[in-house]
Write a protein that holds these residues in place. Sequence first.
Motif, PDB file in Angstrom:
ATOM      1  N   SER A  94       0.462   4.497 -12.162  1.00 50.28           N
ATOM      2  CA  SER A  94      -0.757   4.358 -13.104  1.00 50.28           C
ATOM      3  C   SER A  94      -1.950   5.270 -12.785  1.00 50.28           C
ATOM      4  N   GLY A  95      -2.858   4.878 -13.635  1.00 49.12           N
ATOM      5  CA  GLY A  95      -4.101   5.732 -13.469  1.00 49.12           C
ATOM      6  C   GLY A  95      -4.157   7.329 -14.025  1.00 49.12           C
ATOM      7  N   GLY A  96      -4.934   7.713 -13.878  1.00 47.97           N
ATOM      8  CA  GLY A  96      -5.289   9.061 -14.361  1.00 47.97           C
ATOM      9  C   GLY A  96      -6.680   9.518 -14.252  1.00 47.97           C
ATOM     10  N   GLY A  97      -6.853  10.954 -14.685  1.00 45.86           N
ATOM     11  CA  GLY A  97      -8.191  11.371 -14.494  1.00 45.86           C
ATOM     12  C   GLY A  97      -8.516  11.655 -12.870  1.00 45.86           C
ATOM     13  N   ASP A  98      -9.405  11.043 -12.461  1.00 47.61           N
ATOM     14  CA  ASP A  98      -9.768  11.395 -10.927  1.00 47.61           C
ATOM     15  C   ASP A  98      -9.037  10.829  -9.762  1.00 47.61           C
ATOM     16  N   GLU A  99      -8.211   9.615 -10.071  1.00 47.90           N
ATOM     17  CA  GLU A  99      -7.519   9.027  -9.158  1.00 47.90           C
ATOM     18  C   GLU A  99      -6.215   8.478  -9.846  1.00 47.90           C
ATOM     19  N   VAL A 100      -5.136   8.050  -8.542  1.00 50.58           N
ATOM     20  CA  VAL A 100      -3.925   7.699  -9.244  1.00 50.58           C
ATOM     21  C   VAL A 100      -3.551   6.591  -8.375  1.00 50.58           C
ATOM     22  N   THR A 101      -2.900   5.437  -8.855  1.00 52.76           N
ATOM     23  CA  THR A 101      -2.392   4.293  -8.133  1.00 52.76           C
ATOM     24  C   THR A 101      -1.036   4.012  -8.360  1.00 52.76           C
ATOM     25  N   ARG A 123       2.203  -4.228  -2.983  1.00 51.63           N
ATOM     26  CA  ARG A 123       1.215  -3.487  -2.624  1.00 51.63           C
ATOM     27  C   ARG A 123       0.931  -2.368  -3.246  1.00 51.63           C
ATOM     28  N   SER A 124      -0.132  -1.841  -3.276  1.00 52.32           N
ATOM     29  CA  SER A 124      -0.737  -0.757  -4.216  1.00 52.32           C
ATOM     30  C   SER A 124      -1.744   0.129  -3.464  1.00 52.32           C
ATOM     31  N   ALA A 125      -1.817   1.368  -3.692  1.00 48.59           N
ATOM     32  CA  ALA A 125      -2.631   2.187  -3.214  1.00 48.59           C
ATOM     33  C   ALA A 125      -3.306   3.209  -4.174  1.00 48.59           C
ATOM     34  N   THR A 126      -4.568   3.526  -4.132  1.00 50.81           N
ATOM     35  CA  THR A 126      -5.270   4.629  -4.987  1.00 50.81           C
ATOM     36  C   THR A 126      -5.724   5.743  -3.899  1.00 50.81           C
ATOM     37  N   MET A 127      -5.527   6.927  -4.529  1.00 50.57           N
ATOM     38  CA  MET A 127      -5.845   7.969  -3.942  1.00 50.57           C
ATOM     39  C   MET A 127      -6.397   9.150  -5.023  1.00 50.57           C
TER      40      MET A 127
END
Length: 133
Positions: A94-101, A123-127
């Motif tokens: 999920s996510g978009g733009g500047d970061e992805v999760t 667990r989730s991680a955002t980069m």
Amino acid sequence: MARVPFPHRRRTGRLHPERGASSLEFAGMLPLLLLVAMAGIQLGLAGYAVQQAGSGARAAARLAGQQDTADGYAAGGRAAMSGWTAKRSTFALSGGGDEVTVKTTVTIPSVIPGFGSLGTASRSATMPADEDD
């Protein structure tokens, strides 16, 4: 002077009338000991699944943030996990733009055969995402 008999000697002449009592006590406690041991192993499996879900989520998010490898993020996440956890895992991007999760979910197996799974560990991680040039 009269001789005092041993406290565990009876009139029957047997020296140890309680012989084998500790074996019976152990046999009576064995099911409880096995239950406690299996509960400890089950908690260990759940903790390990949570740790592996975190590792897979971080690796998959790192790969999903790169433009050229965004399609293979799940394979990269599975590569960062151990064998049985990788087979029982799912990945959601999920996510978009500047970061992805990336959210990773691992199914926790049961110690007792035939009971299937006992739930999931997520667990989730955002980069940060790579920017287009």
